[in-house]
Design a protein around this motif. Sequence first.
Motif, PDB file in Angstrom:
ATOM      1  N   LYS A  99      -6.799   2.090   1.866  1.00  0.00           N
ATOM      2  CA  LYS A  99      -5.516   2.724   1.542  1.00  0.00           C
ATOM      3  C   LYS A  99      -4.862   2.009   0.352  1.00  0.00           C
ATOM      4  O   LYS A  99      -4.338   2.657  -0.568  1.00  0.00           O
ATOM      5  CB  LYS A  99      -4.584   2.686   2.760  1.00  0.00           C
ATOM      6  CG  LYS A  99      -3.275   3.392   2.508  1.00  0.00           C
ATOM      7  CD  LYS A  99      -2.388   3.444   3.740  1.00  0.00           C
ATOM      8  CE  LYS A  99      -1.048   4.061   3.357  1.00  0.00           C
ATOM      9  NZ  LYS A  99      -0.072   4.013   4.439  1.00  0.00           N
ATOM     10  N   SER A 149       0.809  -1.225   0.000  1.00  0.00           N
ATOM     11  CA  SER A 149       0.000   0.000   0.000  1.00  0.00           C
ATOM     12  C   SER A 149       0.839   1.269   0.000  1.00  0.00           C
ATOM     13  O   SER A 149       0.288   2.367  -0.065  1.00  0.00           O
ATOM     14  CB  SER A 149      -0.941  -0.004   1.207  1.00  0.00           C
ATOM     15  OG  SER A 149      -0.218  -0.255   2.393  1.00  0.00           O
ATOM     16  N   TYR A 183      14.127  -2.631  15.040  1.00  0.00           N
ATOM     17  CA  TYR A 183      13.942  -2.692  13.586  1.00  0.00           C
ATOM     18  C   TYR A 183      15.149  -3.357  12.921  1.00  0.00           C
ATOM     19  O   TYR A 183      15.007  -4.254  12.078  1.00  0.00           O
ATOM     20  CB  TYR A 183      13.749  -1.277  13.020  1.00  0.00           C
ATOM     21  CG  TYR A 183      13.827  -1.215  11.508  1.00  0.00           C
ATOM     22  CD1 TYR A 183      12.751  -1.591  10.720  1.00  0.00           C
ATOM     23  CD2 TYR A 183      15.001  -0.791  10.866  1.00  0.00           C
ATOM     24  CE1 TYR A 183      12.823  -1.550   9.328  1.00  0.00           C
ATOM     25  CE2 TYR A 183      15.082  -0.742   9.479  1.00  0.00           C
ATOM     26  CZ  TYR A 183      13.994  -1.121   8.709  1.00  0.00           C
ATOM     27  OH  TYR A 183      14.071  -1.079   7.336  1.00  0.00           O
ATOM     28  N   THR A 209      10.123   7.167   1.745  1.00  0.00           N
ATOM     29  CA  THR A 209       8.946   6.327   2.021  1.00  0.00           C
ATOM     30  C   THR A 209       8.368   6.593   3.403  1.00  0.00           C
ATOM     31  O   THR A 209       8.962   7.268   4.241  1.00  0.00           O
ATOM     32  CB  THR A 209       9.269   4.810   1.952  1.00  0.00           C
ATOM     33  OG1 THR A 209      10.087   4.483   3.064  1.00  0.00           O
ATOM     34  CG2 THR A 209       9.929   4.428   0.651  1.00  0.00           C
TER      35      THR A 209
HETATM   36  P1  NDP Z   1       6.647   2.034   4.002  1.00  0.00           P
HETATM   37  O1  NDP Z   1       6.378   2.424   5.402  1.00  0.00           O
HETATM   38  O2  NDP Z   1       6.343   2.990   2.904  1.00  0.00           O
HETATM   39  O3  NDP Z   1       5.902   0.684   3.654  1.00  0.00           O
HETATM   40  C1  NDP Z   1       5.736  -0.316   4.610  1.00  0.00           C
HETATM   41  C2  NDP Z   1       4.521  -1.126   4.274  1.00  0.00           C
HETATM   42  O4  NDP Z   1       4.341  -2.124   5.291  1.00  0.00           O
HETATM   43  C3  NDP Z   1       3.227  -0.294   4.248  1.00  0.00           C
HETATM   44  O5  NDP Z   1       2.461  -0.739   3.150  1.00  0.00           O
HETATM   45  C4  NDP Z   1       2.571  -0.671   5.548  1.00  0.00           C
HETATM   46  O6  NDP Z   1       1.161  -0.631   5.523  1.00  0.00           O
HETATM   47  C5  NDP Z   1       3.002  -2.116   5.676  1.00  0.00           C
HETATM   48  N1  NDP Z   1       2.802  -2.639   7.026  1.00  0.00           N
HETATM   49  C6  NDP Z   1       3.260  -2.137   8.200  1.00  0.00           C
HETATM   50  N2  NDP Z   1       2.783  -2.867   9.227  1.00  0.00           N
HETATM   51  C7  NDP Z   1       2.005  -3.839   8.692  1.00  0.00           C
HETATM   52  C8  NDP Z   1       1.215  -4.884   9.239  1.00  0.00           C
HETATM   53  N3  NDP Z   1       1.102  -5.073  10.559  1.00  0.00           N
HETATM   54  N4  NDP Z   1       0.545  -5.698   8.396  1.00  0.00           N
HETATM   55  C9  NDP Z   1       0.610  -5.516   7.058  1.00  0.00           C
HETATM   56  N5  NDP Z   1       1.320  -4.529   6.480  1.00  0.00           N
HETATM   57  C10 NDP Z   1       2.009  -3.696   7.295  1.00  0.00           C
HETATM   58  O7  NDP Z   1       8.196   1.643   3.990  1.00  0.00           O
HETATM   59  P2  NDP Z   1       9.201   1.143   2.832  1.00  0.00           P
HETATM   60  O8  NDP Z   1       8.499   1.030   1.540  1.00  0.00           O
HETATM   61  O9  NDP Z   1      10.403   1.986   2.928  1.00  0.00           O
HETATM   62  O10 NDP Z   1       9.592  -0.295   3.381  1.00  0.00           O
HETATM   63  C11 NDP Z   1       9.392  -1.469   2.653  1.00  0.00           C
HETATM   64  C12 NDP Z   1      10.526  -2.439   2.934  1.00  0.00           C
HETATM   65  O11 NDP Z   1      11.757  -1.892   2.496  1.00  0.00           O
HETATM   66  C13 NDP Z   1      10.716  -2.770   4.403  1.00  0.00           C
HETATM   67  O12 NDP Z   1      10.969  -4.166   4.516  1.00  0.00           O
HETATM   68  C14 NDP Z   1      11.954  -1.982   4.796  1.00  0.00           C
HETATM   69  O13 NDP Z   1      12.643  -2.586   5.849  1.00  0.00           O
HETATM   70  C15 NDP Z   1      12.729  -2.048   3.509  1.00  0.00           C
HETATM   71  N6  NDP Z   1      13.777  -1.077   3.326  1.00  0.00           N
HETATM   72  C16 NDP Z   1      13.484   0.267   3.224  1.00  0.00           C
HETATM   73  C17 NDP Z   1      14.507   1.157   3.032  1.00  0.00           C
HETATM   74  C18 NDP Z   1      14.250   2.615   2.930  1.00  0.00           C
HETATM   75  O14 NDP Z   1      15.222   3.349   2.796  1.00  0.00           O
HETATM   76  N7  NDP Z   1      13.024   3.094   2.971  1.00  0.00           N
HETATM   77  C19 NDP Z   1      15.894   0.710   2.891  1.00  0.00           C
HETATM   78  C20 NDP Z   1      16.067  -0.697   3.005  1.00  0.00           C
HETATM   79  C21 NDP Z   1      15.042  -1.538   3.197  1.00  0.00           C
HETATM   80  P3  NDP Z   1       0.342   0.778   5.695  1.00  0.00           P
HETATM   81  O15 NDP Z   1       0.382   1.418   4.337  1.00  0.00           O
HETATM   82  O16 NDP Z   1      -1.027   0.286   6.072  1.00  0.00           O
HETATM   83  O17 NDP Z   1       1.031   1.562   6.749  1.00  0.00           O
END
Ligand code: NDP
Length: 315
Positions: A39, A11, A190, A227
């Motif tokens: 969402k 999402s 985390y 993000t």
């Molecule tokens: P976002 O916060 O944009 O996305 C995280 C997603 O996880 C959202 O869709 C969120 O849902 C969902 N989520 C959180 N909790 C739950 C739950 N309990 N059940 C189901 N879905 C859930 O972060 P990113 O896109 O940055 O992160 C995505 C991945 O990338 C992660 O694994 C992160 O560790 C990894 N990552 C990110 C980096 C960065 O620089 N941003 C770097 C390296 C790795 P909702 O929309 O409802 O909140």
Amino acid sequence: RKGNVIITGASSGLGLATAKALAETGKWNVIMACRNFLKAERAAKSVGISKENYSIMHLDLSSLESVRQFADAFKRSGRPLDALVCNAAIYLPTAKEPTFTAEGFELSVGTNHLGHFLLSRLLLDDMKNSDYPYKRFIIVGSITGNTNTLAGNVPPKANLGDLRGLAGGLNALNNSAMIDGGEFDGAKAYKDSKVCNMLTMQEFHKRFHEETGITFASLYPGCIATTGLFREHIPLFRLLFPPFQKYITKGYVSEEEAGKRLAQVVSDPSLSKSGVYWSWNTNSASFENQLSQEASDAEKARKLWEISEKLVGLA
Ligand code: NDP
């Protein structure tokens, strides 16, 4: 036929960008596994994913009951599973006190690791039985859990210790909300969860690659400083982090580029090797990266697997 790929947390951020990249090829049915239906629907529309290429299924990774219901609902749909992307994560760097999942596990490790651990175990057979020419299971890792990198050395560093807190149930009542049994620290929780993701991928590879032919992989897509992951951070950090990554560390990537990278790990024929942690250089070329000592510790991976099985009710 089209491939079926489940992406958790599609999402926003990386998950959404990956869903878009795969949907656009016309070769994938993207199943967006999300906790917030509205969402997710709005997100899919906002980036222009066309209706025939995606569906949304409810999944809250902070509840093992929800994970079980999701797996059952998917199995009942009768669709084969060709790729699973464990992408969702939460990051609570400013939390002073731990919060907990439905079953009482510390929320970051409970969601990012335990929820995905159960999900992937429940769906492994579905992927094993798929007749797709290639099958891939991907867990998104991170540089921050890798203490062999500069970013991974920013304190507090990831450290699972001897896993005593996890073995004790990962809740403050019995023992500790941290895997290593130490004081609660949201940023470290985390990073620890990301080490668990990378160890889990390797243990899956070891146990199941030969038998199932599934490619198990992890990746660090680059720093996607824009993000929602940083939504809980202090405002000054949110303001300065993207330019810092862009101009100082040069590790910055756009959500779109990061989504393309993850989509490559799902479908590019040249990224079919199993047990690999992929990264990209500044020219956006993929390479097999090295994991830190802890994130590639085979004995720890085995122990983590066994304790996690008990916590999620599989053993
Ligand atoms: P976002 O916060 O944009 O996305 C995280 C997603 O996880 C959202 O869709 C969120 O849902 C969902 N989520 C959180 N909790 C739950 C739950 N309990 N059940 C189901 N879905 C859930 O972060 P990113 O896109 O940055 O992160 C995505 C991945 O990338 C992660 O694994 C992160 O560790 C990894 N990552 C990110 C980096 C960065 O620089 N941003 C770097 C390296 C790795 P909702 O929309 O409802 O909140």
